[in-house]
Design a protein around this motif. Structure first.
Motif, PDB file in Angstrom:
ATOM      1  N   PRO A 149       0.820  -1.212   0.000  1.00 14.46           N
ATOM      2  CA  PRO A 149       0.000   0.000   0.000  1.00 14.46           C
ATOM      3  C   PRO A 149       0.849   1.254   0.000  1.00 14.46           C
ATOM      4  O   PRO A 149       2.062   1.220   0.186  1.00 14.46           O
ATOM      5  CB  PRO A 149      -0.808  -0.121   1.302  1.00 14.46           C
ATOM      6  CG  PRO A 149       0.034  -0.979   2.177  1.00 14.46           C
ATOM      7  CD  PRO A 149       0.760  -1.928   1.261  1.00 14.46           C
ATOM      8  N   GLN A 169      -3.176   2.560   4.749  1.00 12.14           N
ATOM      9  CA  GLN A 169      -2.412   2.044   5.871  1.00 12.14           C
ATOM     10  C   GLN A 169      -1.146   1.377   5.366  1.00 12.14           C
ATOM     11  O   GLN A 169      -1.114   0.771   4.300  1.00 12.14           O
ATOM     12  CB  GLN A 169      -3.249   1.017   6.646  1.00 12.14           C
ATOM     13  CG  GLN A 169      -4.555   1.591   7.168  1.00 12.14           C
ATOM     14  CD  GLN A 169      -4.327   2.653   8.220  1.00 12.14           C
ATOM     15  OE1 GLN A 169      -3.414   2.579   9.028  1.00 12.14           O
ATOM     16  NE2 GLN A 169      -5.161   3.669   8.204  1.00 12.14           N
ATOM     17  N   ASN A 171       0.417  -1.207   6.839  1.00 17.96           N
ATOM     18  CA  ASN A 171       0.213  -2.632   7.001  1.00 17.96           C
ATOM     19  C   ASN A 171      -1.241  -2.868   7.355  1.00 17.96           C
ATOM     20  O   ASN A 171      -2.000  -1.944   7.607  1.00 17.96           O
ATOM     21  CB  ASN A 171       1.113  -3.212   8.102  1.00 17.96           C
ATOM     22  CG  ASN A 171       2.574  -3.120   7.732  1.00 17.96           C
ATOM     23  OD1 ASN A 171       2.984  -3.562   6.672  1.00 17.96           O
ATOM     24  ND2 ASN A 171       3.367  -2.524   8.597  1.00 17.96           N
ATOM     25  N   ARG A 172      -1.598  -4.136   7.373  1.00 18.53           N
ATOM     26  CA  ARG A 172      -2.929  -4.463   7.836  1.00 18.53           C
ATOM     27  C   ARG A 172      -3.101  -4.031   9.291  1.00 18.53           C
ATOM     28  O   ARG A 172      -2.179  -4.103  10.078  1.00 18.53           O
ATOM     29  CB  ARG A 172      -3.173  -5.961   7.716  1.00 18.53           C
ATOM     30  CG  ARG A 172      -3.297  -6.418   6.273  1.00 18.53           C
ATOM     31  CD  ARG A 172      -3.731  -7.854   6.205  1.00 18.53           C
ATOM     32  NE  ARG A 172      -3.859  -8.292   4.837  1.00 18.53           N
ATOM     33  CZ  ARG A 172      -4.360  -9.469   4.488  1.00 18.53           C
ATOM     34  NH1 ARG A 172      -4.763 -10.299   5.422  1.00 18.53           N
ATOM     35  NH2 ARG A 172      -4.435  -9.809   3.225  1.00 18.53           N
ATOM     36  N   ARG A 214      -9.300  -5.137  -0.017  1.00 20.97           N
ATOM     37  CA  ARG A 214      -8.419  -4.367   0.861  1.00 20.97           C
ATOM     38  C   ARG A 214      -9.189  -3.737   2.017  1.00 20.97           C
ATOM     39  O   ARG A 214      -8.665  -3.586   3.121  1.00 20.97           O
ATOM     40  CB  ARG A 214      -7.690  -3.291   0.056  1.00 20.97           C
ATOM     41  CG  ARG A 214      -6.670  -3.858  -0.920  1.00 20.97           C
ATOM     42  CD  ARG A 214      -5.942  -2.765  -1.660  1.00 20.97           C
ATOM     43  NE  ARG A 214      -4.909  -3.320  -2.526  1.00 20.97           N
ATOM     44  CZ  ARG A 214      -4.081  -2.600  -3.268  1.00 20.97           C
ATOM     45  NH1 ARG A 214      -4.179  -1.273  -3.237  1.00 20.97           N
ATOM     46  NH2 ARG A 214      -3.173  -3.189  -4.024  1.00 20.97           N
ATOM     47  N   SER A 217      -9.736  -6.593   4.494  1.00 23.49           N
ATOM     48  CA  SER A 217      -8.510  -7.055   5.147  1.00 23.49           C
ATOM     49  C   SER A 217      -7.881  -5.996   6.035  1.00 23.49           C
ATOM     50  O   SER A 217      -6.941  -6.290   6.773  1.00 23.49           O
ATOM     51  CB  SER A 217      -7.493  -7.493   4.085  1.00 23.49           C
ATOM     52  OG  SER A 217      -7.075  -6.383   3.302  1.00 23.49           O
ATOM     53  N   GLU A 219      -6.451  -3.150   4.867  1.00 20.38           N
ATOM     54  CA  GLU A 219      -5.399  -2.394   4.193  1.00 20.38           C
ATOM     55  C   GLU A 219      -5.862  -1.007   3.774  1.00 20.38           C
ATOM     56  O   GLU A 219      -5.035  -0.150   3.478  1.00 20.38           O
ATOM     57  CB  GLU A 219      -4.914  -3.170   2.962  1.00 20.38           C
ATOM     58  CG  GLU A 219      -4.237  -4.492   3.298  1.00 20.38           C
ATOM     59  CD  GLU A 219      -3.764  -5.232   2.056  1.00 20.38           C
ATOM     60  OE1 GLU A 219      -3.711  -4.589   0.987  1.00 20.38           O
ATOM     61  OE2 GLU A 219      -3.469  -6.417   2.154  1.00 20.38           O
ATOM     62  N   ARG A 220      -7.154  -0.791   3.715  1.00 18.06           N
ATOM     63  CA  ARG A 220      -7.718   0.522   3.376  1.00 18.06           C
ATOM     64  C   ARG A 220      -8.889   0.816   4.307  1.00 18.06           C
ATOM     65  O   ARG A 220      -9.632  -0.085   4.693  1.00 18.06           O
ATOM     66  CB  ARG A 220      -8.209   0.556   1.926  1.00 18.06           C
ATOM     67  CG  ARG A 220      -7.119   0.427   0.871  1.00 18.06           C
ATOM     68  CD  ARG A 220      -6.230   1.652   0.858  1.00 18.06           C
ATOM     69  NE  ARG A 220      -5.319   1.611  -0.268  1.00 18.06           N
ATOM     70  CZ  ARG A 220      -4.147   1.001  -0.269  1.00 18.06           C
ATOM     71  NH1 ARG A 220      -3.768   0.352   0.816  1.00 18.06           N
ATOM     72  NH2 ARG A 220      -3.366   1.019  -1.318  1.00 18.06           N
TER      73      ARG A 220
END
Length: 358
Positions: A149, A169, A171-172, A214, A217, A219-220
């Motif tokens: 990302p 982000q 990372n997750r 994402r 998960s 990530e966003r």
């Protein structure tokens, strides 16, 4: 060699040599071996060994992030998500393989030899050189950087009823981070909704399919419009996600409630959002997690759509339910204080018995 003939010097070894034939192109090297050595030296320029220290730090942090998430899921398993821990383990194995490759190149750059590394890894030099060459490791790192990302931005507060942009982000999200409950709630809605596919969610939310993955998960963090459309596509109430979305975007404290019913609805919606983030635990699970001040009737009343009796809105009860939903009581307390500021309704309902508080 005649008197008028100029002497020839090899460009590789610098020794004089005799021209083999009087005709044709003038040779520049005394032998084929010198010619090959000269061109190899010209095409392969000596370079300083590449440092992999920064790459090793990034990869080990990625491993730590996933290990912490795995430990949390082991302590708080979610029956509705049986594959979540396994998926994390698979991702950790991929990160571990990449970390080993970087650690190998790092050892080489610091003076270790191939035989020494082969002995540590209990394999042959040829296997290591074939699988962990500098070109392959550099390509792996470039692919990771391309998949990763974008740089993180701090979420902006909600101003003038305008939604801040989606926040990327690094990372997750991990348990304890502001956006983690929202991603868990959206993921749960997708997994339990049989009315829409991922591609359908993407169309209804106005984003790409990869962006939907994402979002789920972590990530966003989506905008409110995307969040609301996502909830409607899953046959859920967007109001139940308002508190989670505000927390994810670090929205400033809400203004005072216009009325007592509005303040109660906001609190109930926040509690229902926490229940979604916790994968909708059943009543026995909630009572097992909660303190003695929480009863099944009180939990059902606070999580219902209809307004509960005032006796169920006392802080010890709300705090106990928030804790059972694995939420932060301090984050919920401002919503409860809005109810206190709005004042009780005309019909206060039955009083909570004193024995319920010990």
């Amino acid at each position: 060699m005649t008197k008028n003939e100029q002497p020839l010097f090899c460009r590789n070894c610098n020794r004089p040599f005799k021209r083999p034939k009087p005709t044709g192109r003038i040779p520049r090297h005394c032998s084929n071996r010198c010619r090959s050595a000269f061109y190899r030296g010209r095409t392969v320029l000596p370079t300083a060994p590449r440092s992999y220290d920064d790459d090793a730090v990034r990869l080990t942090r990625a491993l730590l992030t996933k290990a912490q998430a795995l430990a949390h899921r082991a302590q708080h398993p979610v029956p509705a998500l049986p594959l979540e821990s396994l998926e994390t383990c698979v991702a950790m194995r991929r990160d571990l393989d990449d970390t080993i490759a970087v650690a190998l190149r790092q050892a080489l750059s610091k003076g270790s030899s191939w035989p020494q590394i082969a002995k540590v890894m209990t394999t042959t030099e040829g296997t290591l050189k074939g699988h962990h060459s500098a070109e392959k490791v550099d390509k792996m790192l470039k692919d990771r950087a391309r998949r990763g990302p974008t740089r993180q931005r701090q979420p902006a507060a909600l101003q003038n009823a305008k939604s801040p942009p989606a926040v990327a982000q690094v990372n997750r999200l991990l348990p304890g981070q502001p956006g983690y409950p929202l991603s868990r709630a959206l993921s749960y809605l997708r997994r339990t909704s049989g009315s829409s596919t991922v591609s359908g969610l993407a169309i209804n939310s106005g984003v790409s399919t990869s962006y939907v993955y994402r979002i789920m998960s972590g990530e966003r963090i989506p905008t409110w419009q995307v969040t609301a459309d996502f909830a409607r596509a899953c046959d859920a109430d967007p109001d139940d996600l308002v508190f989670l979305w505000n927390t994810a975007h670090a929205v400033a404290a809400l203004p005072p409630a216009d009325s007592y019913p509005e303040a109660v609805r906001t609190l109930q919606a926040a509690l229902r959002g926490l229940r979604l983030a916790a994968a909708n635990p059943d009543m026995p699970t909630l009572l097992h997690r909660a303190a003695a001040s929480l009863t099944a009737r009180a939990a059902a009343a606070l999580l219902a759509v209809e307004p509960p009796a005032a006796c169920y809105l006392r802080w010890p009860v709300v705090k106990a339910l928030t804790t059972a939903l694995q939420g932060d009581p301090e984050a919920i307390r401002p919503l409860w204080e809005r109810i206190e500021s709005a004042g009780p309704p005309d019909d206060d309902g039955p009083r909570w018995p004193a024995a319920a508080f010990g």
